[in-house]
Design a protein around this motif. Structure first.
Motif, short mmCIF file in Angstrom:
data_model
loop_
_atom_site.label_atom_id
_atom_site.label_comp_id
_atom_site.label_asym_id
_atom_site.label_seq_id
_atom_site.Cartn_x
_atom_site.Cartn_y
_atom_site.Cartn_z
N PRO A 69 36.67 19.13 14.42
CA PRO A 69 36.94 18.99 13.07
C PRO A 69 35.62 19.50 12.26
N HIS A 70 34.34 19.40 12.95
CA HIS A 70 33.13 20.01 12.42
C HIS A 70 33.22 21.58 12.04
N HIS A 71 33.65 22.10 13.26
CA HIS A 71 33.87 23.50 13.16
C HIS A 71 35.12 23.89 12.26
N ARG A 72 36.31 23.31 12.30
CA ARG A 72 37.29 23.44 11.23
C ARG A 72 36.82 23.40 9.79
N GLN A 73 35.91 22.65 9.32
CA GLN A 73 35.31 22.69 8.15
C GLN A 73 34.52 23.73 7.85
N ALA A 74 33.71 24.37 8.71
CA ALA A 74 32.92 25.47 8.74
C ALA A 74 33.88 26.79 8.47
N VAL A 75 34.78 26.84 9.21
CA VAL A 75 35.78 28.04 8.95
C VAL A 75 36.37 27.73 7.87
N GLN A 76 36.67 26.72 7.37
CA GLN A 76 37.40 26.70 5.96
C GLN A 76 36.53 26.97 4.79
N MET A 77 35.13 26.54 4.88
CA MET A 77 34.18 27.18 4.15
C MET A 77 33.92 28.53 4.16
N ALA A 78 33.96 29.27 5.24
CA ALA A 78 33.85 30.63 5.61
C ALA A 78 35.06 31.40 4.64
N ASP A 79 36.20 30.85 4.81
CA ASP A 79 37.44 31.28 4.26
C ASP A 79 37.30 31.56 2.98
N LEU A 80 36.42 30.58 2.09
CA LEU A 80 36.16 30.47 0.98
C LEU A 80 35.48 31.75 0.32
N ALA A 81 34.57 32.06 1.32
CA ALA A 81 33.44 33.13 0.91
C ALA A 81 34.18 34.30 0.88
N GLU A 82 35.31 34.70 1.45
CA GLU A 82 36.01 36.01 1.69
C GLU A 82 36.47 36.33 0.05
N THR A 83 36.77 35.35 -0.82
CA THR A 83 37.20 35.91 -2.01
C THR A 83 36.25 35.27 -3.18
N ARG A 84 35.22 34.24 -2.84
CA ARG A 84 34.56 33.76 -3.89
C ARG A 84 33.20 34.33 -4.03
N ALA A 85 32.74 34.72 -2.85
CA ALA A 85 31.21 35.06 -2.58
C ALA A 85 30.97 36.47 -3.43
N SER A 86 29.70 36.60 -3.98
CA SER A 86 29.71 37.98 -4.56
C SER A 86 28.39 38.69 -3.98
N SER A 87 27.65 37.99 -2.93
CA SER A 87 26.91 38.57 -1.96
C SER A 87 27.59 39.20 -0.70
N ALA A 88 27.03 40.44 -0.36
CA ALA A 88 27.85 40.93 0.90
C ALA A 88 27.04 40.19 2.04
N GLU A 89 25.81 39.87 2.09
CA GLU A 89 25.14 39.19 2.98
C GLU A 89 25.69 37.76 3.34
N VAL A 90 26.27 37.06 2.29
CA VAL A 90 26.98 35.87 2.50
C VAL A 90 28.43 36.14 2.98
N LYS A 91 29.22 37.29 2.84
CA LYS A 91 30.43 37.55 3.22
C LYS A 91 30.17 37.53 4.61
N SER A 92 29.38 38.46 5.10
CA SER A 92 28.93 38.91 6.53
C SER A 92 28.62 38.09 7.29
N LEU A 93 27.89 36.82 6.96
CA LEU A 93 27.58 35.41 7.39
C LEU A 93 28.79 34.73 7.79
N ALA A 94 29.68 34.62 6.82
CA ALA A 94 30.83 33.98 6.76
C ALA A 94 31.77 34.37 7.96
N THR A 96 30.69 36.00 10.53
CA THR A 96 30.24 35.73 11.79
C THR A 96 30.66 34.36 12.11
N ILE A 97 30.43 33.34 11.31
CA ILE A 97 30.93 32.11 11.50
C ILE A 97 32.27 31.84 11.97
N LYS A 98 33.02 32.55 11.34
CA LYS A 98 34.56 32.29 11.74
C LYS A 98 34.84 32.94 13.10
N LYS A 99 33.99 33.99 13.48
CA LYS A 99 34.17 34.72 14.67
C LYS A 99 33.86 33.98 15.87
#
Length: 209
Positions: A69-94, A96-99
């Protein structure tokens, strides 16, 4: 003519008997070692692999049941970054976390099934708002992240994920010291190395904002 037919029938019977004996010998010869691809050979290999990995203990089970469940929450947070983040670095990091964490969830779920232990359901959260060791976000934290966008999202995401990663590293260190199942200890090593590096990267991004 009669003698010829009798002789012929005897020859055919002898040949058929010899062929049957050859087939029986070939089938009976597979004792689990002669034919590596056979069922017996595969069973022996599986048993050997399981033995070499080491028996699991309670710490291994807890590691998998909490990290899923810890990983699942991290993946959920990373999913949000795809459409809400403005930084390319944040999107890239997200990404990586999902992968990394998606496949680890599947691996740990497989361990638990093999061990006959329950796999946490998707709806089972880990709201450890008072537990700094786990680093899990509360429902309120997740709502805040869901409602943010742009630079505000980037900052909130990085701050929350740093805390989240620190919790995962702590859990992995516990597995390293208390666990006995080698594949789980190896995964703990990977988590410690990768997420510690990502914490460093996220702090650098925060300092640039």
């Amino acid at each position: 003519m009669t003698t010829y037919h009798v002789s012929t029938r005897k020859s055919i019977a002898i040949a058929a008997t010899a062929a049957a004996l050859i087939v029986l010998a070939a089938c009976g010869g597979n004792d689990g070692t002669a034919e590596p691809g056979g069922h017996s050979g595969m069973t022996g290999t599986t048993s050997s692999t399981s033995d070499s990995a080491g028996a699991r203990n309670d710490a291994d089970v807890q590691f998998a049941q909490q990290m899923i469940p810890h990983h699942r929450q991290a993946v959920q947070m990373a999913d949000l970054a795809e459409t809400r983040a403005s930084s390319a670095e944040v999107k890239s990091l997200a990404a990586t976390i999902k992968k990394a964490q998606g496949p680890e969830i599947k691996t740990m779920s497989g361990w638990l099934k093999t061990w006959g232990e329950p796999v946490p359901q998707e709806s089972e959260g880990m709201d450890h708002s008072g537990d700094d060791m786990s680093g899990m976000m509360t429902d309120e934290d997740m709502r805040e992240l869901e409602q943010a966008s742009g630079k505000a999202f980037d900052t909130a995401f990085l701050q929350m994920m740093i805390k989240h990663h620190k919790g995962a590293v702590s859990m992995a260190k516990t597995e390293k010291s208390d666990g006995s199942y080698q594949p789980a200890k190896d995964m703990a090593d990977d988590i410690i190395a990768s997420q510690t590096a990502e914490i460093t990267e996220m702090n650098k991004i925060l300092r640039k904002q």
